[in-house]
Design an enzyme around this catalytic site. Structure first.
Site, PDB file in Angstrom:
ATOM      1  N   GLU A   1     -28.866  16.658  -0.848  1.00 51.77           N
ATOM      2  CA  GLU A   1     -29.010  17.362  -2.257  1.00 51.77           C
ATOM      3  C   GLU A   1     -28.259  18.703  -2.029  1.00 51.77           C
ATOM      4  O   GLU A   1     -28.322  19.497  -1.273  1.00 51.77           O
ATOM      5  CB  GLU A   1     -30.612  17.798  -2.306  1.00 51.77           C
ATOM      6  CG  GLU A   1     -30.930  18.580  -3.610  1.00 51.77           C
ATOM      7  CD  GLU A   1     -32.314  18.536  -4.181  1.00 51.77           C
ATOM      8  OE1 GLU A   1     -33.172  17.965  -3.650  1.00 51.77           O
ATOM      9  OE2 GLU A   1     -32.258  19.142  -4.855  1.00 51.77           O
TER      10      GLU A   1
ATOM     11  N   ASP B   1     -42.009  14.489  -5.326  1.00 53.62           N
ATOM     12  CA  ASP B   1     -42.899  15.443  -5.400  1.00 53.62           C
ATOM     13  C   ASP B   1     -42.478  16.335  -6.767  1.00 53.62           C
ATOM     14  O   ASP B   1     -43.219  17.297  -7.047  1.00 53.62           O
ATOM     15  CB  ASP B   1     -43.148  16.083  -4.078  1.00 53.62           C
ATOM     16  CG  ASP B   1     -41.740  16.766  -3.448  1.00 53.62           C
ATOM     17  OD1 ASP B   1     -41.004  16.739  -4.235  1.00 53.62           O
ATOM     18  OD2 ASP B   1     -41.906  17.590  -2.631  1.00 53.62           O
ATOM     19  N   SER B   2     -41.235  16.033  -7.201  1.00 53.82           N
ATOM     20  CA  SER B   2     -40.884  16.799  -8.382  1.00 53.82           C
ATOM     21  C   SER B   2     -42.033  16.560  -9.308  1.00 53.82           C
ATOM     22  O   SER B   2     -41.642  16.882 -10.489  1.00 53.82           O
ATOM     23  CB  SER B   2     -39.519  16.431  -8.891  1.00 53.82           C
ATOM     24  OG  SER B   2     -39.274  15.243  -8.995  1.00 53.82           O
TER      25      SER B   2
ATOM     26  N   LYS C   1     -40.336   9.154   2.068  1.00 54.68           N
ATOM     27  CA  LYS C   1     -39.449  10.085   2.151  1.00 54.68           C
ATOM     28  C   LYS C   1     -39.953  11.439   2.524  1.00 54.68           C
ATOM     29  O   LYS C   1     -40.973  12.031   1.942  1.00 54.68           O
ATOM     30  CB  LYS C   1     -38.418  10.447   0.740  1.00 54.68           C
ATOM     31  CG  LYS C   1     -37.455  11.225   1.107  1.00 54.68           C
ATOM     32  CD  LYS C   1     -36.612  11.387  -0.095  1.00 54.68           C
ATOM     33  CE  LYS C   1     -37.098  12.337  -1.367  1.00 54.68           C
ATOM     34  NZ  LYS C   1     -37.104  13.689  -1.052  1.00 54.68           N
TER      35      LYS C   1
ATOM     36  N   ASP D   1     -42.692  10.114  -2.056  1.00 51.62           N
ATOM     37  CA  ASP D   1     -42.483  11.642  -0.936  1.00 51.62           C
ATOM     38  C   ASP D   1     -43.593  11.946  -0.387  1.00 51.62           C
ATOM     39  O   ASP D   1     -44.737  11.758  -1.106  1.00 51.62           O
ATOM     40  CB  ASP D   1     -42.192  12.882  -1.969  1.00 51.62           C
ATOM     41  CG  ASP D   1     -40.717  13.257  -1.966  1.00 51.62           C
ATOM     42  OD1 ASP D   1     -39.935  13.155  -0.925  1.00 51.62           O
ATOM     43  OD2 ASP D   1     -40.337  13.790  -2.887  1.00 51.62           O
TER      44      ASP D   1
ATOM     45  N   GLU E   1     -38.681  15.642   3.877  1.00 53.01           N
ATOM     46  CA  GLU E   1     -37.476  16.621   4.027  1.00 53.01           C
ATOM     47  C   GLU E   1     -37.243  17.125   5.431  1.00 53.01           C
ATOM     48  O   GLU E   1     -38.295  17.303   6.027  1.00 53.01           O
ATOM     49  CB  GLU E   1     -37.901  17.630   3.109  1.00 53.01           C
ATOM     50  CG  GLU E   1     -37.898  17.440   1.574  1.00 53.01           C
ATOM     51  CD  GLU E   1     -38.017  18.546   0.763  1.00 53.01           C
ATOM     52  OE1 GLU E   1     -37.829  19.670   1.261  1.00 53.01           O
ATOM     53  OE2 GLU E   1     -38.023  18.226  -0.582  1.00 53.01           O
TER      54      GLU E   1
HETATM   55  O1  KIV Z   1     -38.853  14.971  -5.466  1.00 52.44           O
HETATM   56  C1  KIV Z   1     -37.579  14.751  -6.052  1.00 52.44           C
HETATM   57  O2  KIV Z   1     -37.410  14.789  -7.295  1.00 52.44           O
HETATM   58  C2  KIV Z   1     -36.545  14.708  -5.039  1.00 52.44           C
HETATM   59  C3  KIV Z   1     -35.300  14.460  -5.608  1.00 52.44           C
HETATM   60  C4  KIV Z   1     -34.488  15.821  -5.862  1.00 52.44           C
HETATM   61  C5  KIV Z   1     -34.305  13.721  -4.826  1.00 52.44           C
HETATM   62  O3  KIV Z   1     -36.862  14.623  -3.780  1.00 52.44           O
END
Ligand code: KIV
Length: 277
Positions: free
Chosen positions: A180, A46-47, A113, A85, A115
């Protein structure tokens, strides 16, 4: 084409002591290049929001954003394992997690993924029961932690949280966990105690694998994170190319003869005859 990486390959890699190489990826050509380079896990993080969509925070990323980018990356991945994500507030209940994870799977991801640790055990259990492989993410969790302190786990209570959360994810059936910004010595304890692989970002050298944000390691943005290794200066390369293009246009140096399409003289005469009338 390399050997296909499957969800269960990650545990095998940990057993064999083979380090897992993971990178973020948001578009098709990058997916093709990463896959050809042998990246094991290609990850639509999600970055994407901050790195390519111009958002200020990962909290602005929507399911539609994730689906759009996951489809593009899917079309470029052949051998790597594709992971995506679940964005902020898309997995508040097990039902919501399931509904949104199914959509990501339809878009082409093989692993989702999310969190959290102990707080998302029901969600992880629901996904695993449905046959959807899950990777957790503990330590510094960008979707919910907005504070200035860049590290999580440098106090004993926090280090315990990291361990207990990772342990809870393993019990719920997760196949791996991202750690992280966790001190190396804490990541080491977690890595040694779990049979599930740990994938570190800013978590030192002892994890079972490493992940970086591709834009950071390519030098698209000047990263201020100490854990980033920059492998090239793409910002400079792109700036030079764009500036050279502008200079060529202004000086009428481009297009050149070799960039033109041509028309036979007879066709040109016929064309002219028609418009001259
Ligand atoms: O979204 C992302 O880029 C992440 C990384 C920091 C692992 O979750």
């Amino acid at each position: 084409m390399g050997t296909r990486v499957k969800p269960e390959t990650l545990a095998l890699m940990k057993q064999r002591g083979e380090s897992i190489a993971m990178l973020t990826c948001y578009d098709h050509p990058t997916a093709v290049f990463q896959d050809a380079a042998g990246v094991d896990v290609i990850f639509v993080g999600d970055s994407v929001g901050v790195n390519v969509l111009g958002y200020k925070s990962p909290q602005q990323v929507t399911m539609n954003d994730m689906l759009h980018h996951t489809r593009a990356v899917r079309r470029g991945v052949v051998s790597a394992l594709l992971m995506a994500d679940l964005p902020y507030r898309s997995y508040e209940t097990p039902e919501q997690a399931l509904e949104n994870a199914r959509q990501l799977v339809s878009a082409g991801t093989e692993v989702v993924k999310l969190e959290g640790g102990r707080n998302i055990m029901p969600q992880v259990e629901a996904l695993v029961a449905e046959g959807i492989p899950v990777v957790g993410h503990v330590g510094y969790t960008p979707q919910t932690r907005t504070g200035k302190r860049p590290v999580f786990g440098d106090r004993a209570e926090e280090a315990l949280d990291v361990l207990y959360d990772a342990d809870a994810l393993a019990s719920a059936g997760a196949l791996a966990v991202v750690l992280e910004c966790v001190p190396e010595r804490v990541a080491e304890v977690v890595t040694r105690r779990l049979s599930m692989p740990t994938i570190g970002i800013g978590a030192g050298r002892v994890c079972d694998g490493q992940v970086l944000v591709a834009h950071d390691m390519l030098g698209v943005y000047k990263s201020h994170y100490r854990f980033v290794k920059t492998y090239t200066d793409l910002k400079r390369v792109m700036h030079q190319a764009f500036a050279a293009y502008v200079a060529d246009i202004k000086a009428h140096r481009f297009p050149e003869d070799r960039h033109r399409f041509k028309i036979k003289s007879a066709e040109l005469r016929r064309f002219r005859a028609q418009i001259d009338e």
